[in-house]
Design a protein around this motif. Structure first.
Motif, mmCIF file in Angstrom:
data_model
loop_
_atom_site.group_PDB
_atom_site.id
_atom_site.type_symbol
_atom_site.label_atom_id
_atom_site.label_comp_id
_atom_site.label_asym_id
_atom_site.label_seq_id
_atom_site.Cartn_x
_atom_site.Cartn_y
_atom_site.Cartn_z
ATOM 1 N N ALA A 183 0.528 -1.084 0.463
ATOM 2 C CA ALA A 183 -0.210 0.170 -0.352
ATOM 3 C C ALA A 183 1.161 1.364 0.295
ATOM 4 C CB ALA A 183 -1.102 0.116 1.271
ATOM 5 N N GLU A 184 2.296 1.299 -0.500
ATOM 6 C CA GLU A 184 2.771 2.491 0.189
ATOM 7 C C GLU A 184 3.804 2.372 -1.506
ATOM 8 O OE1 GLU A 184 2.638 4.629 2.185
ATOM 9 O OE2 GLU A 184 1.685 4.024 3.889
ATOM 10 N N HIS A 185 4.053 1.592 -1.454
ATOM 11 C CA HIS A 185 6.114 1.800 -2.835
ATOM 12 C C HIS A 185 6.355 0.336 -3.296
ATOM 13 C CE1 HIS A 185 9.415 4.076 -4.347
ATOM 14 N NE2 HIS A 185 9.319 3.414 -4.112
ATOM 15 N N VAL A 186 6.410 0.862 -5.045
ATOM 16 C CA VAL A 186 6.837 -0.399 -5.539
ATOM 17 C C VAL A 186 8.226 0.416 -6.350
ATOM 18 C CG1 VAL A 186 6.574 -1.763 -7.964
ATOM 19 C CG2 VAL A 186 4.275 -1.120 -6.042
ATOM 20 N N ASP A 187 9.460 -0.560 -6.381
ATOM 21 C CA ASP A 187 10.175 0.229 -7.611
ATOM 22 C C ASP A 187 11.339 -1.382 -8.235
ATOM 23 O OD1 ASP A 187 11.866 2.273 -8.803
ATOM 24 O OD2 ASP A 187 11.961 2.644 -6.662
ATOM 25 N N GLU A 188 12.141 -0.711 -9.209
ATOM 26 C CA GLU A 188 12.743 -2.047 -9.576
ATOM 27 C C GLU A 188 13.818 -1.336 -9.760
ATOM 28 O OE1 GLU A 188 11.814 -1.862 -13.942
ATOM 29 O OE2 GLU A 188 10.875 -3.015 -13.014
ATOM 30 N N TRP A 189 14.628 -1.994 -9.852
ATOM 31 C CA TRP A 189 16.443 -1.690 -10.736
ATOM 32 C C TRP A 189 17.186 -2.272 -11.283
ATOM 33 C CZ3 TRP A 189 20.555 -3.789 -9.052
ATOM 34 C CH2 TRP A 189 22.139 -3.453 -8.907
ATOM 35 N N THR A 190 17.435 -2.057 -11.648
ATOM 36 C CA THR A 190 18.715 -3.252 -12.607
ATOM 37 C C THR A 190 19.824 -2.904 -12.492
ATOM 38 O OG1 THR A 190 17.129 -2.983 -14.290
ATOM 39 C CG2 THR A 190 19.429 -4.174 -15.637
ATOM 40 N N GLY A 191 20.742 -3.719 -12.776
ATOM 41 C CA GLY A 191 22.214 -3.866 -12.434
ATOM 42 C C GLY A 191 23.054 -5.191 -12.881
ATOM 43 N N ASP A 192 24.409 -4.698 -11.939
ATOM 44 C CA ASP A 192 25.430 -5.735 -12.240
ATOM 45 C C ASP A 192 25.447 -6.683 -11.338
ATOM 46 O OD1 ASP A 192 26.273 -4.401 -14.228
ATOM 47 O OD2 ASP A 192 28.122 -3.209 -13.398
ATOM 48 N N ASP A 193 25.131 -6.400 -10.275
ATOM 49 C CA ASP A 193 25.491 -7.261 -9.298
ATOM 50 C C ASP A 193 23.878 -7.819 -7.937
ATOM 51 O OD1 ASP A 193 26.406 -5.445 -7.567
ATOM 52 O OD2 ASP A 193 28.892 -6.282 -8.014
ATOM 53 N N ALA A 194 23.793 -8.130 -6.884
ATOM 54 C CA ALA A 194 23.253 -8.113 -5.998
ATOM 55 C C ALA A 194 24.056 -7.221 -4.709
ATOM 56 C CB ALA A 194 23.339 -9.413 -5.256
ATOM 57 N N ALA A 195 25.084 -7.505 -4.703
ATOM 58 C CA ALA A 195 26.012 -6.398 -3.691
ATOM 59 C C ALA A 195 25.425 -5.145 -3.882
ATOM 60 C CB ALA A 195 27.188 -6.497 -3.056
ATOM 61 N N GLN A 196 25.366 -4.697 -5.019
ATOM 62 C CA GLN A 196 24.761 -3.139 -5.356
ATOM 63 C C GLN A 196 23.113 -3.207 -5.060
ATOM 64 O OE1 GLN A 196 25.708 -2.768 -9.578
ATOM 65 N NE2 GLN A 196 25.821 0.094 -9.077
ATOM 66 N N GLY A 197 22.194 -3.740 -5.399
ATOM 67 C CA GLY A 197 21.410 -4.208 -4.695
ATOM 68 C C GLY A 197 21.000 -4.135 -3.845
#
Length: 90
Positions: free
Chosen positions: A10-24
């Motif tokens: 009920a607040e927020h949905v977002d996404e990210w695309t990048g190189d690795d899990a640590a950065q994510g």
């Protein structure tokens, strides 16, 4: 490359695309932390939220999630009203 998606009920949905899990994991922690603080909860509630919901999901992404993604598998984890999932991009 990986795609990381998350939702706060009920607040927020977002996404990210990048190189690795640590950065994510770093992006996830920063963005979700900022969103929770912007909701206007008392500082004690924000700390509780971070400790009980955000930290377990971020920690899981850094450990189990990173291992799953390295094997080419997807990962997901939920804690309370917070869920995140990551998948390798081909």
């Amino acid at each position: 490359m990986i795609k990381l998606t998350w939702a706060l009920v009920a607040e927020h949905v977002d996404e990210w695309t990048g190189d690795d899990a640590a950065q994510g994991a770093a992006v996830l922690e920063a963005r979700v932390g900022a969103s929770v603080e912007a909701i206007g909860m008392k500082p004690e509630a924000v700390q509780h939220w971070r400790t009980d919901f955000l930290t377990p999901v971020v920690t899981s992404l850094r450990t189990e999630g990173a291992a799953a993604l390295a094997r080419g598998e997807s990962w997901s984890r939920a804690a309370g009203p917070f869920m995140a999932c990551a998948s390798p991009l081909s």
